[in-house]
Write a protein that holds these residues in place. Structure first.
Motif, PDB file in Angstrom:
ATOM      1  N   HIS A   1      -5.065   7.324  -1.734  1.00 25.45           N
ATOM      2  CA  HIS A   1      -4.028   6.421  -0.964  1.00 25.45           C
ATOM      3  C   HIS A   1      -2.662   6.971  -1.307  1.00 25.45           C
ATOM      4  O   HIS A   1      -2.332   6.494  -2.390  1.00 25.45           O
ATOM      5  CB  HIS A   1      -4.448   5.027  -0.851  1.00 25.45           C
ATOM      6  CG  HIS A   1      -5.943   4.650  -0.663  1.00 25.45           C
ATOM      7  ND1 HIS A   1      -6.297   4.845   0.858  1.00 25.45           N
ATOM      8  CD2 HIS A   1      -6.761   4.265  -1.183  1.00 25.45           C
ATOM      9  CE1 HIS A   1      -7.417   4.357   0.818  1.00 25.45           C
ATOM     10  NE2 HIS A   1      -7.938   3.891  -0.184  1.00 25.45           N
TER      11      HIS A   1
ATOM     12  N   HIS B   1       2.275   3.900   2.034  1.00 27.39           N
ATOM     13  CA  HIS B   1       2.238   3.771   3.398  1.00 27.39           C
ATOM     14  C   HIS B   1       3.657   3.559   3.915  1.00 27.39           C
ATOM     15  O   HIS B   1       4.232   2.490   3.331  1.00 27.39           O
ATOM     16  CB  HIS B   1       1.312   2.764   3.900  1.00 27.39           C
ATOM     17  CG  HIS B   1       1.077   2.871   5.504  1.00 27.39           C
ATOM     18  ND1 HIS B   1       1.906   2.585   6.469  1.00 27.39           N
ATOM     19  CD2 HIS B   1      -0.006   3.369   6.097  1.00 27.39           C
ATOM     20  CE1 HIS B   1       1.646   2.832   7.563  1.00 27.39           C
ATOM     21  NE2 HIS B   1       0.298   3.266   7.585  1.00 27.39           N
TER      22      HIS B   1
ATOM     23  N   THR C   1       0.605  -0.867  -1.920  1.00 27.65           N
ATOM     24  CA  THR C   1       0.658  -0.124  -2.966  1.00 27.65           C
ATOM     25  C   THR C   1       1.011  -0.702  -4.097  1.00 27.65           C
ATOM     26  O   THR C   1       1.865  -1.596  -4.382  1.00 27.65           O
ATOM     27  CB  THR C   1       1.328   1.259  -2.899  1.00 27.65           C
ATOM     28  OG1 THR C   1       0.997   1.934  -1.480  1.00 27.65           O
ATOM     29  CG2 THR C   1       1.642   2.357  -3.764  1.00 27.65           C
TER      30      THR C   1
ATOM     31  N   LEU D   1      -2.561   9.494   4.003  1.00 32.15           N
ATOM     32  CA  LEU D   1      -2.356   8.443   4.944  1.00 32.15           C
ATOM     33  C   LEU D   1      -3.501   8.310   5.864  1.00 32.15           C
ATOM     34  O   LEU D   1      -4.023   9.132   6.425  1.00 32.15           O
ATOM     35  CB  LEU D   1      -1.075   8.566   5.869  1.00 32.15           C
ATOM     36  CG  LEU D   1       0.232   8.366   4.694  1.00 32.15           C
ATOM     37  CD1 LEU D   1       1.360   8.722   5.793  1.00 32.15           C
ATOM     38  CD2 LEU D   1       0.372   7.267   4.098  1.00 32.15           C
ATOM     39  N   ALA D   2      -3.719   7.026   6.166  1.00 31.86           N
ATOM     40  CA  ALA D   2      -4.930   6.570   7.218  1.00 31.86           C
ATOM     41  C   ALA D   2      -6.448   7.201   6.838  1.00 31.86           C
ATOM     42  O   ALA D   2      -7.215   7.791   7.588  1.00 31.86           O
ATOM     43  CB  ALA D   2      -4.666   7.258   8.602  1.00 31.86           C
TER      44      ALA D   2
END
Length: 429
Positions: free
Chosen positions: A314, A317, A324, A402-403
């Motif tokens: 990850h 973001h 995070t 991301l995502a």
């Protein structure tokens, strides 16, 4: 390593990898072109030094290896997974209601459901046909590579609270629209008809299928400086491609290099072709046995081996940075993430981390650290599963994205170069 070419090659490979079966087929094409010879799991192996081999496991996993001088010198393994969150089409899939024809599906893996709505979707997978031998049916792979389906959203006029969040019922809200009823003829199982046409057989010859629904759009570069890659299946085709490229460009003259690309990670790996099986230790034992080494030699090689488990991580973001960890902040375009978890959901120990850090520093490879927030339960991947069945020093790494598990994910264009260089030098030192 050319960044733009690496990105273009990755997007092309992702485009081919529309199911686990197609990921393996695309990988096999690369390996064959590089001179690797196929080994059948059902046949006896006669291996030679300075040769390269691969074997497929039920068509959706593939293991490839190179045998260098002094095979007992050391064992290096890089692993990734060929599957991704998606929709799978059920048997007897046609649902007819109010003249609409939809397909009955089930959810595979932990996908973000609403990202799949209103997208053009296609179908790929395996079709099993009758043959003269009931224990050896004919198998065809299909990939329609065109929009066939969509899952329509409900208009905001019919759900004024849709922007406040909505819970989607997989059995009701995620059924893809496929066609309309033709009142002039009886509606049959349209999936069977479609597959019969594609495989040039009679519908009665189709025994079963494993079909994946996937987004039909292609990946692309984006950003002011085209510094990002937006695509489906970054999780985990990025790692598959890096393992392949790293194995082919690794330059070790001693020991054995192996890549293991497994299916079913997204549903727990506990299958005959998954990392939770004993397929990899069995294959490694066969390698050493075929080369004339003893079981004790095999156990010694395992104990002294090193495993890199490559799966995505990850990234921080931009809109929700508080999700995070406050001191370990993986960013796009800042290198491969070393994944650390006290729970051992990611395989790691201090020596393994130190070794890979040193390797990165020696070869000017960008790297960073990923650790989940203490109040957040993260995912898991192949490293701990593999090292439990095959006890050797292991470390989980991966590209920050991301995502994760969205129908479309985003990564930094530089990071594929970083992970490929890392695996290349892992197979070179």
């Amino acid at each position: 390593m050319n960044i733009q070419k690496t990105a273009a090659d990755l997007l092309d490979f992702i485009s081919q990898s529309t199911s686990s079966f197609h990921t393996v087929t695309a990988s096999e094409t690369i390996l064959k072109k590089a001179g690797f010879s196929e080994l059948l799991p059902t046949k006896e192996w006669h291996l030679e030094k300075k040769h390269a081999y691969y074997t497929k496991i039920y068509d959706s996993s593939i293991i490839a290896f190179t045998i260098n001088d002094k095979p007992l010198h050391n064992l290096r393994i890089a692993a990734a997974h060929t599957d991704f969150p998606c929709l799978r089409i059920k048997p007897a899939a046609t649902i007819e209601k109010n003249k609409y024809i939809s397909l009955n599906i089930e959810i595979y893996g932990g996908m973000i459901l609403n990202t799949w709505l209103d997208r053009p979707l296609s179908i790929a997978g395996k079709v099993v046909l009758k043959s003269n031998n009931v224990f050896s049916p004919k198998v065809n792979l299909v990939d329609f590579r065109k929009p066939l389906l969509t899952i329509p959203n409900l208009a905001i006029h019919m759900n004024r609270k849709i922007n406040e969040g909505i819970s989607l019922n997989p059995q009701k809200d995620m059924l893809p629209l496929f066609s309309m009823t033709d009142s002039s003829k009886e509606t049959n199982d349209l999936i069977i008809e479609l597959l019969a046409t594609e495989t040039a057989c009679s519908p009665e010859d189709i025994l079963s299928y494993e079909l994946t629904v996937y987004p039909a759009e292609t990946g692309c570069l984006l950003g002011y400086n085209e510094e990002f890659i937006s695509s489906h299946r970054l999780d985990n085709i990025t790692s598959v491609k890096a393992c392949l490229d790293g194995l082919l460009t690794g330059s070790r003259k001693q020991g054995i290099n192996i890549i293991a690309l497994f299916d079913n990670e997204e549903v727990g790996s506990r299958t005959k072709q998954g990392a939770g099986s004993f397929i990899l230790p069995h294959i490694i034992e066969r390698i050493y046995d075929s080369l004339g080494f003893s079981h004790a030699d095999y156990l010694t090689a395992i104990a002294g081996g090193f495993l890199l488990s490559a799966d995505v991580a990850h990234a921080l973001h931009p809109n929700v940075p508080e999700k995070t960890d406050p001191t370990n902040l993986p960013l796009l375009n800042h290198g491969t993430a070393i994944k650390i978890a006290a729970s051992q959901s990611y395989a790691n120990d201090a020596e393994a981390i130190g070794i890979i850090k040193s390797l990165c520093q020696k070869h000017d490879i960008n790297y960073q650290l990923f650790v989940n927030r203490a109040d957040t339960k993260g995912g898991s991947t192949l490293g701990s599963i593999l090292s439990a069945n095959m006890p050797m020093r292991s470390l989980d790494i991966g590209i920050p994205i991301l995502a994760m598990h969205s129908a479309r994910e985003t990564m930094g264009i530089n990071d594929q170069v970083s992970i490929t260089k890392l695996i290349k030098h892992f197979f070179s030192e």
